[in-house]
Every structure is written in C-alpha cells, then in structure tokens.
Design a protein around this motif. Structure first.
Motif, mmCIF file in Angstrom:
data_model
loop_
_atom_site.group_PDB
_atom_site.id
_atom_site.type_symbol
_atom_site.label_atom_id
_atom_site.label_comp_id
_atom_site.label_asym_id
_atom_site.label_seq_id
_atom_site.Cartn_x
_atom_site.Cartn_y
_atom_site.Cartn_z
ATOM 1 N N UNK A 38 -4.173 8.817 -18.864
ATOM 2 C CA UNK A 38 -3.940 7.994 -17.674
ATOM 3 C C UNK A 38 -4.285 6.449 -17.513
ATOM 4 N N UNK A 39 -3.671 5.764 -16.865
ATOM 5 C CA UNK A 39 -3.559 4.374 -16.512
ATOM 6 C C UNK A 39 -4.776 3.971 -15.251
ATOM 7 N N UNK A 40 -5.513 3.170 -15.630
ATOM 8 C CA UNK A 40 -6.658 2.873 -14.775
ATOM 9 C C UNK A 40 -6.663 1.390 -14.558
ATOM 10 N N UNK A 41 -7.471 1.133 -13.428
ATOM 11 C CA UNK A 41 -7.901 -0.285 -13.030
ATOM 12 C C UNK A 41 -9.005 -0.378 -13.708
ATOM 13 N N UNK A 42 -9.321 -1.453 -14.397
ATOM 14 C CA UNK A 42 -10.784 -1.609 -14.891
ATOM 15 C C UNK A 42 -11.249 -2.956 -14.486
ATOM 16 N N UNK A 43 -12.524 -2.813 -13.580
ATOM 17 C CA UNK A 43 -13.174 -3.857 -13.217
ATOM 18 C C UNK A 43 -14.424 -4.018 -13.969
ATOM 19 N N UNK A 44 -14.733 -5.092 -14.627
ATOM 20 C CA UNK A 44 -15.839 -5.566 -15.517
ATOM 21 C C UNK A 44 -16.510 -6.828 -15.023
ATOM 22 N N UNK A 45 -17.923 -6.661 -15.000
ATOM 23 C CA UNK A 45 -18.687 -7.748 -14.821
ATOM 24 C C UNK A 45 -19.693 -7.985 -15.963
ATOM 25 N N UNK A 46 -19.876 -8.835 -16.625
ATOM 26 C CA UNK A 46 -20.763 -9.168 -17.727
ATOM 27 C C UNK A 46 -22.192 -9.215 -17.348
ATOM 28 N N UNK A 47 -22.572 -10.172 -16.150
ATOM 29 C CA UNK A 47 -23.861 -10.152 -15.821
ATOM 30 C C UNK A 47 -24.191 -10.057 -14.510
ATOM 31 N N UNK A 48 -24.944 -8.721 -13.918
ATOM 32 C CA UNK A 48 -25.492 -7.847 -14.847
ATOM 33 C C UNK A 48 -24.205 -6.951 -15.367
ATOM 34 N N UNK A 49 -24.340 -6.387 -16.876
ATOM 35 C CA UNK A 49 -23.255 -5.649 -17.194
ATOM 36 C C UNK A 49 -22.744 -4.392 -16.557
ATOM 37 N N UNK A 50 -21.689 -4.220 -16.040
ATOM 38 C CA UNK A 50 -21.305 -3.212 -15.412
ATOM 39 C C UNK A 50 -19.689 -3.016 -15.202
ATOM 40 N N UNK A 51 -19.259 -2.042 -15.233
ATOM 41 C CA UNK A 51 -17.618 -1.796 -15.523
ATOM 42 C C UNK A 51 -17.372 -0.556 -14.850
ATOM 43 N N UNK A 52 -16.265 -0.388 -14.137
ATOM 44 C CA UNK A 52 -15.763 0.590 -13.343
ATOM 45 C C UNK A 52 -14.192 0.874 -13.614
ATOM 46 N N UNK A 53 -13.969 2.140 -13.645
ATOM 47 C CA UNK A 53 -12.652 2.492 -13.846
ATOM 48 C C UNK A 53 -11.939 3.404 -12.497
#
Length: 426
Positions: A38-53
């Motif tokens: 599956x293809x997903x949209x990845x959102x990544x925030x380094x500080x505070x570390x958080x990522x969502x797909x």
C-alpha cells in the motif's frame, strides 16, 4: 512558511519544513494478497518525535513504485498515477501551509474531509474548530458545530461557502427558509447561527477577512433569541408523579433518575453519568458541571446534600465499591472513547425521556416531560419556596446571575402568581 522541493530517495519524495516532513511512502511492512504494497502519506515531526501514516488509494510492487514515483519522467502507462500522487502531495502541502499551528490530528481532519483548503471559506474554520473540540473531548459542542455547518451547506447548495456570500440579507433568507420550509423554531435557528458568528470572529481575528464583512449586530442581522417559557411542574403535580407506581422496570428506572436529578439541584444527566465514586462522601456529593468546566476554569466545586431518594438511587444502581475514579452509575465506562460516551449519555437521556412521559401520562399528567423539566422544576419550586436568586444561581451553577433571572422571566403567569402569593404569606 514552507519551502517546496522534491527530495528523491529510494522510496519517498518529500515536501519539507524545518520541523515537518510530508512524504509519499511505499509501506513495505505489509505485503497484500495481490503481491503489492500500500502507498501512504507519511507525516513526520522530529520534535516532539511523531509520525503518522495515512492510507491512499494506490498500491504497487517495489518495481512499479520506482517507475511511477521515483522516475523523473515516468512511462506513459504510469504518467496518470504520477500526476495524481503529485496532486495528493500538493494538497497535503496546501493544508499544512493553511494551518497556523500544525498538528497531525487537524491535518488528518482537513486532508480527508476538505477538497480545497481556503481560509476565505467557512468550512476551513468550522473543520479546524470541530477537530479541536473533539481533541478536548467536547463532543456535544463539536456536534453542534457540525449540525450548524451541515445546515448552512444544505441551504447554500454547496459544501464550500465563501465568507463574502454570508450577508445580513442572506442570513434573513436562511432564517425564513428554516422556519417556513423546514418548520424549525427560532430557537433552533439561533442554535445553528451562533457557531457561525463565532467562526466569523475567529476569521476576523486571524485577518482572513475584514471587519466590515461581519454580518451580525445592530443594523445588520440579529440572531433570534426568543424567551422560552420554562418547563416546570408545580408541587402538586410533582407529588403525583413521585408517588405514582411504574408499570415496568423501564418506567421505574426513568422515574428514579428523573427525581435524582430533581433532588440534586436539577443536576443534568451528563453530570450524573460522569459522577465518580470519589464524588460521593456519605450523605453529600461534590461535582463540577461538565458544561462549564472548560469555559469557567475558576468555577467552584459544589457540595450538594443527598436527599433520601438520591441515596436510595445510588444504593440501587450505583457501584460504590469501586475505585475512587470509577463511575458511580454504569451509564458509561472508562474504556469508551469520548464519542462513545457522548452517544451512551444521549441514549440514556432518550430512554429516561421516553419512559417518564409514559409514566406521567398514565397518571394524568399531560405535559411531555423530559430531563429538562427536572432541572427547571427544581429552580421554580426553590424560588416559590422562598429561596433567593443567589441560592438558585449557585445551586444550578450558573456563571451569571442574569441566567438565573431568566428562569423567573420565563415563568408562566400561574407560577408568577404563586410566587407573589408566597411572598405575601406573612
């Protein structure tokens, strides 16, 4: 705010900000039955570390993904998908740019529910605020804003409504349509339009629209606020209902909780459902109204003496052997989400209303009772019995004495006369 550029790696192309990375991502962690990923949209925030797909409607093998996305000039058969993925990434970047304070929850809400992000349209501000309310577990208020937006969209005929469309004349037409065509009351029109007024104020504060576009106020459009007659039972009718014999267990439960509300200073069902074991201390309870706990953070926690009826209801339905943080009544439980709890409470209110009406009608009480009547019956009879406005205001936990005065202003003439007679009973 954002710098837009493409970074080619083995699996992603990114739109980057100093703190936020938004990417098209092939999720090779899970192979589907058709042999693709599956293809997903990845959102990544380094500080505070958080990522969502976030899932997208694309799936490829690793070789196909390279042909579709990593190649600068994809082949003809892959060109359309490449354009669609670029549009998806562009949409994500537009949403990120529109958010003054980026959170993944607000981003998700806007990414999946809004086609075009435009701060000149009311839906942007509605969706942003609705999501914030849900994050704070203010589900009831969020529901009010959702109903308001849906009503306005239905009248306009489109999902996106520019602020400039909404003028005093437009609002007058909306009110007329809701009353004459939809057969709704002025009260309901007011409920739908007060959120819109708040949305306008927010957009003006953020300088998305100008002050002179504000359609509310004197010499413009005034939101209807009719003075409703307060719904209350007199002492004799309350006695008939209290001494009535329920026909079944449903009526018995409805009667018990209706009078629990009445005897506990008109406590509403949501607050009853939220009572914890720690709130009960012998023959008294302490609580803070859920309705005003966020808007009035300095609100005092009130102590209410428990009437014999209330104590019997707690003994009959309550779970006082639990932990201090456990709910007293099994209307909701801690494992449920705020949305589920909101629905459970609404269902319980509907249950009580349905069966208290049947019990009342069976005993010659024609009024269509509801839990609303318990609160106003307490206020009315407290004032008739000689209680001061200040006492009733504190008991009902009103933040403003004018709100309590509204109870007296809304009394029917018969109740006003009863109060006058009581005042002269020297």
């Amino acid at each position: 705010m954002y710098a837009n550029f493409f970074l080619h790696t083995n699996i992603i192309v990114s739109v980057m900000h100093s703190e936020i990375h938004i990417s098209i991502y092939l999720d090779t962690r899970r192979l589907k039955k058709n042999g693709k990923f599956p293809v997903k949209l990845r959102v990544f925030i380094p500080y505070p570390r958080e990522q969502k797909f976030y899932p997208l409607s694309f799936e490829y093998t690793e070789a196909e993904f390279k042909e579709v996305w990593e190649t600068k000039k994809p082949k003809k058969e892959y060109r359309e998908d490449h354009i669609k993925l670029q549009a998806t990434l562009s949409k994500a970047n537009t949403i990120a740019n529109a958010l003054d304070v980026f959170t993944t929850s607000e981003f998700k809400n806007l990414f999946f529910s809004t086609k075009n992000i435009n701060k000149k349209e009311i839906s942007f501000y509605y969706n942003q605020y609705i999501n914030r309310l849900k994050e704070n577990n203010q589900i009831s208020t969020a529901s009010n804003y959702e109903l308001s937006l849906k009503s306005l969209q239905a009248f306009y005929g489109k999902e996106e409504i520019p602020f400039q469309v909404i003028t005093p004349i437009w609002l007058e037409r909306y009110e007329k349509h809701m009353i004459e065509v939809k057969n709704l009351s002025q009260t309901t029109v007011g409920i739908y339009l007060r959120p819109l007024r708040a949305i306008f104020n927010t957009a003006i504060e953020e300088k998305s629209i100008k002050q002179d576009s504000y359609p509310f106020g004197k010499k413009k459009y005034v939101i209807p606020a009719p003075k409703a007659v307060k719904k209350a039972l007199n002492k004799n009718t309350l006695s008939i209902l209290y001494n009535s014999t329920p026909a079944n267990i449903e009526q018995e439960t409805a009667k018990d909780f209706w009078f629990f509300s009445y005897s506990c200073n008109g406590m509403n069902i949501k607050d009853i459902a939220n009572l914890r074991v720690s709130n009960i201390n012998g023959d008294s309870l302490t609580f803070k109204r859920a309705k005003t706990s966020r808007s009035n953070k300095s609100q005092l926690i009130q102590s209410i003496p428990l009437h014999d009826h209330a104590l019997k209801v707690i003994a009959k339905y309550g779970n006082m052997s639990g932990k201090p943080d456990d709910y007293v009544f099994e209307i909701i439980n801690k494992s449920q989400s705020a949305e589920v709890q909101h629905d459970k409470i609404k269902n319980f209110i509907r249950f009580v209303n349905q069966h208290i009406v049947k019990l009342a009608h069976a005993n010659g009480i024609e009024e269509k009772l509801s839990t609303y009547w318990a609160r106003h019956s307490f206020a009315t009879n407290a004032i008739i019995a000689g209680a001061s406005m200040e006492f009733v205001s504190e008991a009902l936990q009103h933040s403003n004495l004018n709100t309590t005065r509204g109870y007296f202003a809304g009394f029917e003439n018969e109740k006003k006369k009863e109060i006058s007679i009581k005042l002269m009973d020297l």
